[in-house]
Design a protein around this motif. Structure first.
Motif, PDB file in Angstrom:
ATOM      1  N   LEU A  98       0.926  -1.334  -0.054  1.00 55.10           N
ATOM      2  CA  LEU A  98       0.075   0.111  -0.045  1.00 55.10           C
ATOM      3  C   LEU A  98       0.679   1.217  -0.061  1.00 55.10           C
ATOM      4  O   LEU A  98       0.616   2.399  -0.688  1.00 55.10           O
ATOM      5  CB  LEU A  98      -1.057  -0.171   1.119  1.00 55.10           C
ATOM      6  N   LEU A  99       1.979   1.258   0.753  1.00 53.83           N
ATOM      7  CA  LEU A  99       2.905   2.414   0.767  1.00 53.83           C
ATOM      8  C   LEU A  99       3.400   2.465  -0.692  1.00 53.83           C
ATOM      9  O   LEU A  99       3.447   3.688  -1.189  1.00 53.83           O
ATOM     10  CB  LEU A  99       4.184   2.193   1.682  1.00 53.83           C
ATOM     11  N   ALA A 100       3.980   1.615  -1.240  1.00 54.04           N
ATOM     12  CA  ALA A 100       4.594   1.564  -2.429  1.00 54.04           C
ATOM     13  C   ALA A 100       3.524   2.012  -3.620  1.00 54.04           C
ATOM     14  O   ALA A 100       4.201   2.802  -4.566  1.00 54.04           O
ATOM     15  CB  ALA A 100       5.328   0.158  -2.871  1.00 54.04           C
ATOM     16  N   ALA A 101       2.534   1.547  -3.503  1.00 56.12           N
ATOM     17  CA  ALA A 101       1.463   1.937  -4.610  1.00 56.12           C
ATOM     18  C   ALA A 101       0.566   3.058  -4.248  1.00 56.12           C
ATOM     19  O   ALA A 101      -0.043   3.518  -5.348  1.00 56.12           O
ATOM     20  CB  ALA A 101       0.694   0.732  -5.102  1.00 56.12           C
ATOM     21  N   GLY A 102       0.698   3.621  -3.201  1.00 52.64           N
ATOM     22  CA  GLY A 102      -0.229   4.786  -2.645  1.00 52.64           C
ATOM     23  C   GLY A 102      -1.635   4.362  -2.549  1.00 52.64           C
ATOM     24  O   GLY A 102      -2.578   5.180  -2.262  1.00 52.64           O
ATOM     25  N   GLY A 103      -1.908   3.042  -2.318  1.00 50.66           N
ATOM     26  CA  GLY A 103      -3.267   2.613  -2.056  1.00 50.66           C
ATOM     27  C   GLY A 103      -3.613   1.227  -2.907  1.00 50.66           C
ATOM     28  O   GLY A 103      -2.740   0.706  -3.623  1.00 50.66           O
ATOM     29  N   GLY A 104      -4.653   0.610  -2.497  1.00 47.88           N
ATOM     30  CA  GLY A 104      -4.997  -0.485  -3.469  1.00 47.88           C
ATOM     31  C   GLY A 104      -6.221  -1.319  -2.757  1.00 47.88           C
ATOM     32  O   GLY A 104      -6.854  -0.619  -1.863  1.00 47.88           O
ATOM     33  N   THR A 105      -6.785  -1.903  -3.433  1.00 48.30           N
ATOM     34  CA  THR A 105      -8.236  -2.679  -3.066  1.00 48.30           C
ATOM     35  C   THR A 105      -7.759  -4.116  -2.618  1.00 48.30           C
ATOM     36  O   THR A 105      -6.588  -4.631  -2.681  1.00 48.30           O
ATOM     37  CB  THR A 105      -9.034  -2.941  -4.284  1.00 48.30           C
ATOM     38  N   ALA A 106      -8.758  -4.896  -2.212  1.00 44.91           N
ATOM     39  CA  ALA A 106      -8.362  -6.209  -1.545  1.00 44.91           C
ATOM     40  C   ALA A 106      -8.099  -7.089  -2.712  1.00 44.91           C
ATOM     41  O   ALA A 106      -7.215  -7.926  -2.695  1.00 44.91           O
ATOM     42  CB  ALA A 106      -9.776  -6.869  -0.900  1.00 44.91           C
ATOM     43  N   THR A 107      -8.679  -6.869  -3.765  1.00 44.29           N
ATOM     44  CA  THR A 107      -8.304  -7.780  -5.054  1.00 44.29           C
ATOM     45  C   THR A 107      -7.099  -7.260  -5.731  1.00 44.29           C
ATOM     46  O   THR A 107      -6.261  -8.196  -5.952  1.00 44.29           O
ATOM     47  CB  THR A 107      -9.439  -7.311  -6.254  1.00 44.29           C
ATOM     48  N   SER A 108      -6.562  -6.087  -5.541  1.00 39.13           N
ATOM     49  CA  SER A 108      -5.169  -5.711  -6.140  1.00 39.13           C
ATOM     50  C   SER A 108      -4.370  -6.257  -5.030  1.00 39.13           C
ATOM     51  O   SER A 108      -3.123  -6.834  -5.500  1.00 39.13           O
ATOM     52  CB  SER A 108      -5.004  -4.177  -6.269  1.00 39.13           C
ATOM     53  N   LEU A 109      -4.502  -6.190  -3.757  1.00 39.35           N
ATOM     54  CA  LEU A 109      -3.321  -6.661  -2.845  1.00 39.35           C
ATOM     55  C   LEU A 109      -3.558  -8.358  -3.092  1.00 39.35           C
ATOM     56  O   LEU A 109      -2.545  -8.979  -3.030  1.00 39.35           O
ATOM     57  CB  LEU A 109      -3.863  -6.378  -1.360  1.00 39.35           C
ATOM     58  N   SER A 110      -4.718  -9.183  -3.315  1.00 41.55           N
ATOM     59  CA  SER A 110      -4.633 -10.527  -3.320  1.00 41.55           C
ATOM     60  C   SER A 110      -3.869 -10.907  -4.551  1.00 41.55           C
ATOM     61  O   SER A 110      -3.250 -12.088  -4.696  1.00 41.55           O
ATOM     62  CB  SER A 110      -6.147 -10.835  -3.172  1.00 41.55           C
ATOM     63  N   ASP A 111      -3.733 -10.071  -5.690  1.00 41.48           N
ATOM     64  CA  ASP A 111      -2.909 -10.562  -7.040  1.00 41.48           C
ATOM     65  C   ASP A 111      -1.636 -10.290  -6.549  1.00 41.48           C
ATOM     66  O   ASP A 111      -0.835 -11.052  -7.279  1.00 41.48           O
ATOM     67  CB  ASP A 111      -3.138  -9.485  -7.884  1.00 41.48           C
ATOM     68  N   GLN A 112      -1.047  -9.774  -5.466  1.00 40.80           N
ATOM     69  CA  GLN A 112       0.322  -9.772  -5.186  1.00 40.80           C
ATOM     70  C   GLN A 112       0.705 -10.643  -3.931  1.00 40.80           C
ATOM     71  O   GLN A 112       2.039 -10.476  -3.514  1.00 40.80           O
ATOM     72  CB  GLN A 112       0.550  -8.076  -4.966  1.00 40.80           C
ATOM     73  N   LEU A 113      -0.118 -11.130  -3.339  1.00 39.99           N
ATOM     74  CA  LEU A 113       0.012 -11.964  -2.149  1.00 39.99           C
ATOM     75  C   LEU A 113      -0.398 -13.560  -2.166  1.00 39.99           C
ATOM     76  O   LEU A 113      -1.376 -13.690  -3.448  1.00 39.99           O
ATOM     77  CB  LEU A 113      -0.684 -11.438  -1.091  1.00 39.99           C
ATOM     78  N   PRO A 114       0.098 -14.473  -1.780  1.00 43.36           N
ATOM     79  CA  PRO A 114      -0.204 -15.907  -1.859  1.00 43.36           C
ATOM     80  C   PRO A 114      -1.554 -16.221  -0.982  1.00 43.36           C
ATOM     81  O   PRO A 114      -1.535 -17.232  -0.362  1.00 43.36           O
ATOM     82  CB  PRO A 114       0.955 -16.624  -1.318  1.00 43.36           C
ATOM     83  N   ILE A 115      -2.487 -15.221  -1.046  1.00 43.78           N
ATOM     84  CA  ILE A 115      -3.377 -15.617  -0.135  1.00 43.78           C
ATOM     85  C   ILE A 115      -4.956 -15.096  -0.854  1.00 43.78           C
ATOM     86  O   ILE A 115      -4.579 -14.292  -1.654  1.00 43.78           O
ATOM     87  CB  ILE A 115      -3.792 -14.729   1.382  1.00 43.78           C
ATOM     88  N   SER A 116      -5.937 -15.570  -0.545  1.00 41.21           N
ATOM     89  CA  SER A 116      -7.259 -15.107  -1.186  1.00 41.21           C
ATOM     90  C   SER A 116      -7.708 -13.844  -1.058  1.00 41.21           C
ATOM     91  O   SER A 116      -7.240 -13.298  -0.068  1.00 41.21           O
ATOM     92  CB  SER A 116      -8.282 -16.132  -0.829  1.00 41.21           C
TER      93      SER A 116
END
Length: 129
Positions: A29-47
């Motif tokens: 979130l710091l690097a991207a300036g924010g995000g959604t649950a969907t955008s975060l789940s695309d970058q993490l190994p969790i649902s």
């Protein structure tokens, strides 16, 4: 900086950042300036659902805040709370630095004492080391 007073460290805040997945989410979130649950789940190994639960913990701790963005919520870092977390971590670090320096001085004093077979003196035992 003054020593950390009892209760000065926010347990809920540190519980929230104690989890490695949540720390990674904060990094993203710091690097991207924010995000959604969907955008975060695309970058993490969790649902996405797991991300949403982690975001809820971060939100309760005040580290992120969400705003509606279409069908999802967009999360951003809460700068004031994040700064508070950094200040608390710095205070805890400073307190431990002082404690460790005192332990070092005690150890050096003991090392300099001649070894005459007697047990070392334990002066200042109750001083908070």
């Amino acid at each position: 900086m003054t020593p950390v007073a009892a209760g000065a460290v926010d347990d809920e805040l540190w519980s929230a950042v104690g989890d490695p997945t949540r720390r990674r989410m904060l990094d993203i979130l710091l690097a991207a300036g924010g995000g959604t649950a969907t955008s975060l789940s695309d970058q993490l190994p969790i649902s996405r659902q797991a991300v949403a639960k982690h975001l809820a913990v971060l939100d309760r701790a005040g580290l992120v805040h969400g705003a509606s963005a279409g069908r999802e919520r967009r999360y951003q870092i809460s700068e004031a709370q994040f700064a508070r977390a950094v200040a608390q971590l710095t205070a805890v670090s400073d307190a431990w630095d002082r404690r460790l320096a005192r332990i070092k001085r005690i150890a050096e004093t003991i090392q300099r004492q001649p070894d005459d077979g007697r047990a070392p003196s334990h002066q200042g035992r109750g001083s908070g080391v």
